[in-house]
Write an enzyme that holds these catalytic residues in place. Sequence first.
Site, short mmCIF file in Angstrom:
data_model
loop_
_atom_site.label_atom_id
_atom_site.label_comp_id
_atom_site.label_asym_id
_atom_site.label_seq_id
_atom_site.Cartn_x
_atom_site.Cartn_y
_atom_site.Cartn_z
N GLU A 1 1.81 9.20 -6.00
CA GLU A 1 0.43 9.04 -5.58
C GLU A 1 -0.43 10.06 -6.34
O GLU A 1 -0.02 11.20 -6.46
CB GLU A 1 0.27 9.29 -4.07
CG GLU A 1 -1.15 8.96 -3.60
CD GLU A 1 -1.35 9.13 -2.09
OE1 GLU A 1 -0.42 9.57 -1.40
OE2 GLU A 1 -2.44 8.81 -1.63
N GLY B 1 0.77 19.04 0.22
CA GLY B 1 1.62 19.42 1.34
C GLY B 1 2.89 18.59 1.41
O GLY B 1 3.99 19.11 1.51
N MET C 1 4.45 14.09 0.94
CA MET C 1 4.16 12.74 0.48
C MET C 1 5.00 11.71 1.23
O MET C 1 6.20 11.87 1.38
CB MET C 1 4.44 12.67 -1.03
CG MET C 1 4.21 11.31 -1.64
SD MET C 1 2.46 10.81 -1.48
CE MET C 1 2.66 9.04 -1.38
N GLU C 2 4.33 10.65 1.63
CA GLU C 2 4.90 9.67 2.56
C GLU C 2 5.71 8.55 1.90
O GLU C 2 5.81 7.46 2.47
CB GLU C 2 3.76 9.04 3.38
CG GLU C 2 2.82 8.10 2.57
CD GLU C 2 1.55 8.74 2.05
OE1 GLU C 2 1.52 9.98 1.90
OE2 GLU C 2 0.58 8.00 1.78
N ASN C 3 6.32 8.76 0.74
CA ASN C 3 7.12 7.73 0.08
C ASN C 3 7.99 6.97 1.08
O ASN C 3 8.60 7.57 1.96
CB ASN C 3 8.04 8.36 -0.96
CG ASN C 3 7.34 9.41 -1.77
OD1 ASN C 3 6.37 9.11 -2.43
ND2 ASN C 3 7.80 10.64 -1.68
N HIS D 1 2.35 13.58 10.35
CA HIS D 1 1.41 12.89 9.47
C HIS D 1 2.16 11.95 8.50
O HIS D 1 1.84 10.77 8.40
CB HIS D 1 0.59 13.93 8.70
CG HIS D 1 -0.40 13.36 7.74
ND1 HIS D 1 -1.73 13.21 8.03
CD2 HIS D 1 -0.25 12.89 6.47
CE1 HIS D 1 -2.36 12.69 7.00
NE2 HIS D 1 -1.48 12.48 6.02
N GLU D 2 3.15 12.50 7.82
CA GLU D 2 3.87 11.68 6.84
C GLU D 2 4.63 10.56 7.53
O GLU D 2 4.68 9.43 7.05
CB GLU D 2 4.83 12.53 5.99
CG GLU D 2 4.19 13.74 5.30
CD GLU D 2 2.93 13.43 4.53
OE1 GLU D 2 2.77 12.30 4.07
OE2 GLU D 2 2.07 14.34 4.41
N HIS E 1 2.35 7.71 8.45
CA HIS E 1 1.96 6.88 7.30
C HIS E 1 2.85 5.64 7.17
O HIS E 1 2.45 4.68 6.52
CB HIS E 1 2.06 7.68 6.00
CG HIS E 1 0.80 8.38 5.59
ND1 HIS E 1 -0.44 7.79 5.62
CD2 HIS E 1 0.60 9.63 5.08
CE1 HIS E 1 -1.34 8.64 5.16
NE2 HIS E 1 -0.74 9.77 4.84
N GLU F 1 -5.77 7.83 5.04
CA GLU F 1 -5.76 9.27 5.31
C GLU F 1 -6.58 9.65 6.55
O GLU F 1 -6.14 10.43 7.38
CB GLU F 1 -6.21 10.06 4.09
CG GLU F 1 -5.28 9.92 2.89
CD GLU F 1 -3.83 10.30 3.18
OE1 GLU F 1 -3.56 10.92 4.23
OE2 GLU F 1 -2.95 9.98 2.36
N1 PHE Z 1 -0.62 11.18 0.65
C1 PHE Z 1 -0.26 12.54 0.92
C2 PHE Z 1 -0.60 12.77 2.37
O1 PHE Z 1 -1.72 12.86 2.76
C3 PHE Z 1 -0.96 13.55 0.12
C4 PHE Z 1 -0.66 13.54 -1.34
C5 PHE Z 1 -1.59 13.00 -2.21
C6 PHE Z 1 0.47 14.10 -1.82
C7 PHE Z 1 -1.34 13.00 -3.58
C8 PHE Z 1 0.71 14.14 -3.16
C9 PHE Z 1 -0.21 13.59 -4.04
O2 PHE Z 1 0.18 12.75 3.21
ZN ZN Z 2 -1.76 11.51 4.31
#
Ligand code: PHE
Ligand code: ZN
Length: 881
Positions: free
Chosen positions: A129, A269, A271-273, A305-306, A309, A328
């Site tokens: 992302e 912080g 990432m929600e992969n 949070h993750e 998502h 977000e």
């Molecule tokens: N999408 C992630 C979050 O808000 C943030 C993120 C954005 C991490 C871009 C890495 C790069 O949970």
């Molecule tokens: Zn997020």
Amino acid sequence: MKDAQPGAIYLKDYQAPDYWIDKTELSFDLGENETRVTARLQIRLNQDRHDRQLPPLVLHGNADMTLAEVKVDGVALSADQYTLTSETLTLPVSSDRFETEIVSVLAPQDNTSMEGLYKSGGMYCTQCEAEGFRRITWYLDRPDVMSLFTTRITADKAKYPVLLSNGNCIEQGDTGDGRHTMVWEDPFRKPAYLFALVAGNLAHVEDTFTTQSGRNVTLQIFTESHNITKCDHAMRSLKQSMRWDEEVYGREYDLDIFMIVAVDDFNMGAMENKGLNIFNSSCVLARPDTATDATFQRIEAIVAHEYFHNWSGNRVTCRDWFQLSLKEGFTVFRDSEFSADMNSRTVKRIEDVNHLRSAQFAEDAGPMAHPVRPSSFIEISNFYTLTVYEKGAEIVRMIHNLVGREGFRKGSDLYFERHDGQAVTCEDFVRAMEDANSIDLGQFMRWYTQAGTPVLDVTDSYDADNQRYVLEVTQSCPATPGQDVKEPFHIPLAIGLLSSEGDNLPIGDKGQTTVVLEVREASQQFVFENRIERPLPSLLRGFSAPVKLNYDYSRDDLLFLMRHDDDGFNRWDSCQRLATETILDLVRDIQAAKPLSLDTRLIEAWRELLEDETADKAMVAEMLTLPSEQWLSEQMAVIDVYAIHEAREFVRGELAKSLSEPLQSIYRGLAVEKPYKPESADIAERQLKNICLGYLMELDSPAMLSLAETQFQNATNMTDQMAALSCVINGAHQTAPGKAETLLSAFHDQWKGDANVMDMWLSVQVSGARMGSLERVKQLMEHPVFDYRNPNKLRSLIGVFCMRNLKCFHDLSGEGYAFLADNIIRLDKQNPQIAARMLTPLTRWRRYDDQRGALMKAALERIQANELSKDVFEVVNKSLA
Ligand code: PHE
Ligand code: ZN
């Protein structure tokens, strides 16, 4: 870097893609010198856009990749059959369904941008992302192209025993030459930004979760083996999040496995992969002796949070990056409600609002101000902002307030049901809320499209003859870049009315003491009949809308509200207003070279807080915390850095002197040894205790200093140890010079092996003006624990100095600005995202006096003269425009 003049991309130009990618089969051959990625894509024409013509296929890419091979339907293309630029690969198309096979060669070991595939410590990891996938292979790297992914990973077995990707592992085995392979299949279609891969020598902890429908999910957290004892809190938080999302939103997890990996080098912080969240190690690892209460709470919130998502972001994703707040803002709202349910709701609200008002309001008032849904950008990475996240969450909260808890649940159910598996827009979200509740949010949509913080000016009048009380509300919103004139917002304004006895009067039709007024006009009156006396209004209860509210409270009114308002948030806010006004008065006295004296009402209010034994300790702790220098700066037309610092320090010193006894008595009462639990009641006690200790350090007394030293030495948890260290560093210590240095070096020797603790060690010594000189920052950059390539280290040292130590950063010599500019120029070559973020303090140059403003502007111009990444280019140019 790439373009001479990067151009903007506009929301109004959005078009659906020419092609879809039904299947994505990736094969990674990870090697120390090069990594080969083979991508087989099944591509299909988007019939909605083209029925006869077959436009060429334009794939996104990046100049750091080498193209080794391209095949279409099994036939290799020669170089004259395709067009390769630094950002695209264009292929000829002769049928409406075909397969491409592209081999790209990468050098992850040299990738310092932390986008795409890179190495952190000894492991490979990815960050896709927003547009990082195009650094791995040529692709339709846009969130509305969703595909089924299969990922084969092959690597040296001894060095990289663990090979992970999204979904389920469907095959594994040795390939004979000391290497091994694993194949992962993700059964859910997803955009490329949710792709992830990890390869390394990692340990893990494992647990299970049974979903509400009875499915068993394996939960795993991976780290380097020396950190394996720090995963329990994250695991507990994960299970609580999974349960909460079932109970509150009816959302169940959908794969058989959920994995979290901790990495030390990460731009954000976490990432929600899909099924494989990757976390900055600072946002996942915690043990009572290594992490503070604040870190424990941050981890709980980010893990949630993750995880959340998975529905708000992954199952339902964004059509394009302008819609970023769709996932977000909603997910921040979800995680903040989760934290409120797990801890104290009022305290969570106070913390969130404090952050929003001191940082997001500043963003909304600066040159980078943008709507929650921006209408254009040059580099999307620059739009992962407080506005998109925190103000976006406030918009969702306002909808929640307007439709109520049940109405909101109906709306979210409809949203998930309607759009599962789709890439949608902010309108789709709002429409689901409207349809489920039969309401019209047309005017409300302006919150997504108009930037800037609305201002509510409230006046009132009382007509004794007719027993009528009237509130007159006027709204306005300052101009922001590209938006000179704003239309009125639809603002939920929650209020209460207090009698002269301090009763919260019934005002709703069911006798409620809080009602929500819907402000829609530029100017509007609200009439309250049958009022036997003039009430005192309690306005914007719970911070019901992200606005600035002006009402001419006297200081006695504020003291009255502090005591009697039944809205906890507003009790705190009255206290903040009182402290803010008091400090700003002193700022004016400093500017006029008048002698300083502290309004005794503040002292008496503080005394009352300290002496009330029945009071909620968390609330007392929040109320005793003076408004930050950032927040105070926001209140001034021209920011006077030195005067703000001096006035605030003066107040701290005076409060400490006048209240030394109750402060000591609270401190001693709470300084009792007990086993550490990161739970809200205990957190509140530690927080209050340490706030008292901080004030006591202002006394510059050997006896008080020894309290802090003893706490430092005996601490069994990091909260108390770090607080003691910070108190000594930031306290007055004329009487014991060198004490701070002694503790710092003891702390260093104890924790030098722990990267996350060392981040705090760096921050604590440069965040305050008493010790944190620019000289010290420069010395620490040479220290062995500092690593210029690691974003956490950069943020902890340079970021903290420039954003929190306002007095030293804004030194009139301009050396702080020059230092930051030098580092931005250097950093931009290494990691443009971090460089652009660290630039923020300089962008505010128009808010300062002429001398500082000119120095800051000159620093920006010096940066501008370089060959820049899109990231830094956009921020610098918008700031100077
Ligand atoms: N999408 C992630 C979050 O808000 C943030 C993120 C954005 C991490 C871009 C890495 C790069 O949970
Ligand atoms: Zn997020």
